[in-house]
Design a protein around this motif. Structure first.
Motif, PDB file in Angstrom:
ATOM      1  N   ASN A 179       4.254  -1.715   0.566  1.00  0.00           N
ATOM      2  CA  ASN A 179       4.347  -2.605  -0.585  1.00  0.00           C
ATOM      3  C   ASN A 179       3.310  -2.250  -1.647  1.00  0.00           C
ATOM      4  O   ASN A 179       3.622  -2.246  -2.851  1.00  0.00           O
ATOM      5  N   LEU A 180       2.092  -1.956  -1.230  1.00  0.00           N
ATOM      6  CA  LEU A 180       1.062  -1.584  -2.198  1.00  0.00           C
ATOM      7  C   LEU A 180       1.431  -0.307  -2.939  1.00  0.00           C
ATOM      8  O   LEU A 180       1.281  -0.232  -4.165  1.00  0.00           O
ATOM      9  N   ALA A 212       4.482   0.869  -3.342  1.00  0.00           N
ATOM     10  CA  ALA A 212       5.665   0.567  -4.158  1.00  0.00           C
ATOM     11  C   ALA A 212       5.298  -0.163  -5.448  1.00  0.00           C
ATOM     12  O   ALA A 212       6.013  -0.047  -6.449  1.00  0.00           O
ATOM     13  N   ASN A 213       4.184  -0.883  -5.411  1.00  0.00           N
ATOM     14  CA  ASN A 213       3.770  -1.641  -6.592  1.00  0.00           C
ATOM     15  C   ASN A 213       2.695  -0.935  -7.402  1.00  0.00           C
ATOM     16  O   ASN A 213       2.020  -1.558  -8.227  1.00  0.00           O
ATOM     17  N   GLY A 214       2.549   0.367  -7.176  1.00  0.00           N
ATOM     18  CA  GLY A 214       1.740   1.170  -8.076  1.00  0.00           C
ATOM     19  C   GLY A 214       0.325   1.499  -7.642  1.00  0.00           C
ATOM     20  O   GLY A 214      -0.382   2.193  -8.372  1.00  0.00           O
ATOM     21  N   MET A 215      -0.121   1.013  -6.502  1.00  0.00           N
ATOM     22  CA  MET A 215      -1.468   1.377  -6.066  1.00  0.00           C
ATOM     23  C   MET A 215      -1.481   2.823  -5.579  1.00  0.00           C
ATOM     24  O   MET A 215      -0.527   3.276  -4.944  1.00  0.00           O
ATOM     25  N   SER A 224       4.033  -2.609   6.468  1.00  0.00           N
ATOM     26  CA  SER A 224       4.731  -3.176   5.311  1.00  0.00           C
ATOM     27  C   SER A 224       3.771  -3.453   4.164  1.00  0.00           C
ATOM     28  O   SER A 224       4.143  -3.290   2.995  1.00  0.00           O
TER      29      SER A 224
END
Length: 74
Positions: free
Chosen positions: A30-31, A33-36, A26
Motif C-alpha cells: 500500500n505504501l 502503491a501510494n507513492g512512497m 499489505s
C-alpha cells in the motif's frame, strides 16, 4: 520460497508479515502503491531491511498471479 514472510495468528491476526514483526506485506504494498519510495519506507520503519520490501512485493506479485484458461463452449 519467501523466507522473510511470516504468518502468526498472534501477530496481526495471522496476516502475512515481515519477519514476525507487526509490519504487514499489505502495508508495504500500500505504501509503494501510494507513492512512497523504498527509502521513505526504510526511514519510516527502521526495523525493515531493503530485502524485506523486495520480498513483500514479490509475494504480492505471486498472490496476484492469475492463470487464464480458455473456455470452449460446445
Amino acid at each position: 520460497m519467501f523466507s522473510r514472510i511470516t504468518f502468526d495468528p498472534e501477530i496481526m491476526g495471522g496476516q502475512a508479515c515481515i519477519r514476525g514483526m507487526r509490519i504487514s506485506v499489505s502495508l508495504i504494498v500500500n505504501l509503494i502503491a501510494n507513492g512512497m519510495t523504498r527509502e521513505d519506507i526504510l526511514a519510516e520503519y527502521p526495523d525493515l531491511e531493503p530485502e524485506d520490501i523486495t520480498e513483500a512485493l514479490q509475494y504480492a506479485a505471486w498472490l496476484a498471479k492469475e492463470e487464464v484458461r480458455e473456455v470452449h463452449q460446445g
